[in-house]
Design an enzyme around this catalytic site. Structure first.
Site, PDB file in Angstrom:
ATOM      1  CG  LEU B 103     -62.297 -31.774  35.608  1.00 18.65           C
ATOM      2  CD1 LEU B 103     -62.251 -32.319  36.851  1.00 18.65           C
ATOM      3  CD2 LEU B 103     -63.023 -32.518  34.419  1.00 18.65           C
ATOM      4  N   GLY B 148     -57.872 -30.803  33.441  1.00 20.12           N
ATOM      5  CA  GLY B 148     -58.829 -31.935  32.650  1.00 20.12           C
ATOM      6  C   GLY B 148     -58.276 -31.563  31.401  1.00 20.12           C
ATOM      7  CG  ASN B 172     -53.264 -26.201  36.182  1.00 21.55           C
ATOM      8  OD1 ASN B 172     -53.978 -27.123  35.790  1.00 21.55           O
ATOM      9  ND2 ASN B 172     -53.757 -24.851  36.016  1.00 21.55           N
ATOM     10  CD  GLU B 173     -55.603 -31.236  38.198  1.00 20.19           C
ATOM     11  OE1 GLU B 173     -54.435 -30.958  37.805  1.00 20.19           O
ATOM     12  OE2 GLU B 173     -56.564 -31.640  37.310  1.00 20.19           O
TER      13      GLU B 173
END
Lengths: 297, 297, 297
Positions: B103, B148, B172-173
């Protein structure tokens, strides 16, 4: 049951009366601090510098999850959760060789329904506290962990098992003629999947280290003398993640299982009481306990 | 936001005004056709003879999933889905080395709630289009694919990763202090199971190829120069199956996940807007973006 | 259909008229007992001493699950379940080389809706009986088991496959242009997980032994001449567990899947009838059957 309740009050009183602080100081002061609280079933060794506390089960001879131990465990955990200093807990045994033998059969045998209810509520409470806990929980499994002992590990975020063929792990309830409750099962399915759970639960499989690793019951197997150091090193990996994001992610993963359990909590309690009160079950538990006594004698 | 919306309209207009056909002809005419549409974020190379189109992400420098790219992607996909000539899509990057960085943080930082809403709807739309798509989707992952970027792969029917240790893949947010939405999580759980997801999501793990294969994040790892040929060869395996039976089977597998997402879609949107609008989150995203800029500068 | 129904009545009559006992005695008397009931599609070899019965599919040429076989199978199983002597069933083929080719396409082709309904109810009944059966079910897979043959194995508690590359196993419905019903899918997902199922079902994969073991489609692969002895030995492991605890544990694992199927049972039936009655499906089944005939001729 009155006795148990009485003991519990004592445990609570001790803790609320500053035992916590006292123990922290004792630990900071040296290794002999642990000996001071010989009546405790759970030794807490908090390290404020790292934010990690080690919780050691100490309930001779086999770390049975007695009502007393469960109560003390939950109170200790609650204190750690409320103390912003601590972000992680390493769960281990003070008695290498046995992590925990699981639920205390003497709490389920020859008692009255009110006691069974009190005991089962404490078991439920343990799971409800631990499974979605905001703390990072690492199991340093330094001994055998059948049944409830296995559950204590499954509840954690990461599991390290000492590489000793005697240190088997599994939900072996069927071997005693009893059935793991559905939330034990759910915890296992979340860990090793449906098929492996189906087989392991029906056969009451106890996995030695290599098999436990392969089936996913533990995340790592290490030499016995490296269990604690590995636990600390893995803990630092988990603690490197921003708490808020990690905690919300954990809740997102475990909430459906927790919600399902809460919804069924009362039914599960009634189910346990009526099951355990059956003559046939009481008889088989008594026989099993007698056998255990003779073994020791 | 007005700018973004403006750009989007332009993109749409271009496409609806025959850009599609133009591009098809250009591609048929030779390799330089792609250059003609330098403003495009998604290059589509349709091969009517095989019924397979290659969609290449091209959004320098790191193939961020900007609003513009997402919009163009969905429109391109829709066109392919409506064109009976095409039964399969190979999703890859026009910039080997980076599949997609995920993202676009600049869409989530320093903008107003209306923009956040528009952006998030586009992200939701991408997933809702791709996950149950009637087309066979094969990911030819020729670069790193965090967050994303990983989701774009997980959405496909088959994943091939180039064997380069730099080409890590994972959600890996948490490393950025943010949380993968529940439908990212559901897609991951459907792919690698509950336990592996629990660990990977909390730790924000980025798997290098060998580990990605072992955990099931990808289906195959091949030398870098064989990614596209392997993708074509796997595509032909999938296309050998009668469409109707394959599509209904795919829907049977994925519908519960899609239905759950649709039911929660609005709540998920509101949740994102309020989360991303927080001062603390904005601050940490700004710091992260500054750091990225300094790195380049 | 009238013929099939007629045959079924005969089978029932035979069984209810003491054929069971007769066969038991015959089997006890020697190997030629089986020959006496040449019209039977399921040979039952009960061993009262061990409490284990072997059920052998015998429906030449390929052990198709015809209406007659299904009906006889369920009746035989019911008798074993009601007879406290028996606690375990080994399911195998009387015709090494083919475990079962699966559902009988001739029951789904060129018949009327009433016949399709009767046939599908029998298929549903088989699954509903077997999947939550109180008996221990071990599959001794001594031949290829595509489609419904695979389902017969998946339903069991333990699967042993003979190590012969020709003995492939899988739900390959899509290859015929048809779709595995959702409860076939649920059974597969419970066994090999979501991702592997998604791929296997869409591609109609038939796994040779080594791959079947790796993906979890079977629990064990052994040399062809050890399939039966291994089945007996695994059976004794399962039978060592107290029945009551094992059965309740099995139900706990499988009940959600069974409940879901029961809730959708009528819809699934209507869905099958309308799907199978389509001209396009009838045509493609007819073509397939013709091809099979030519192959033999």
């Amino acid at each position: 049951m009155a006795l148990a309740a009485g003991r519990r009050v004592t445990a609570r009183a001790l803790l609320y009366a500053g035992a916590w602080l006292g123990r922290t100081q004792a630990m900071a002061g040296g290794g002999d601090g642990a000996r001071r609280f010989a009546n405790h079933r759970v030794l807490v060794e908090p390290d404020a510098a790292t934010g990690v506390a080690v919780m050691k089960l100490r309930n001779p001879p086999v770390n049975s999850l007695s009502l007393e131990l469960l109560t003390e465990f939950v109170i200790s955990l609650e204190k750690l959760e409320n103390d912003k200093t601590f972000r992680g807990v390493i769960l281990t045994s003070d008695r290498p060789g046995i992590f925990s033998a699981g639920l205390d059969l003497t709490e389920m045998c020859g008692k009255n329904p009110a006691h069974y209810a009190e005991y089962w509520k404490a078991v439920q409470e343990l799971w409800l506290r631990l499974y979605p806990s905001n703390l990072v929980l690492v199991a340093a499994i330094n001994g055998a962990s059948p049944a409830g002992g296995c559950l204590m590990s499954l509840i954690c975020d990461y599991r390290i098992l000492a590489d000793n063929p005697k240190y088997v792990i599994g939900l072996n309830e069927t071997l005693l003629g009893i059935i793991a409750p559905f939330w034990f099962k759910d915890t296992l399915v979340n860990t090793i999947g449906h098929r492996a759970s189906e087989r392991a639960l029906q056969l009451g499989l106890l996995f030695p280290p290599a098999e436990a690793l392969q089936v996913g019951m533990v995340d790592q197997v290490v030499p016995e003398d490296q269990v604690q150091s590995t636990a600390l090193s893995m803990m630092s990996q988990w603690m490197a993640i921003p708490d808020y994001a990690r905690q919300l992610t954990k809740i997102m993963m475990r909430k459906p299982t927790v919600d399902h359990m809460i919804k069924q909590r009362e039914a599960d309690l009634q189910n346990f009481i009526s099951f355990i009160s059956r003559d046939s079950i009481q008889k088989s538990l008594q026989m099993y306990l007698e056998k255990l006594k003779q073994k020791k004698g």
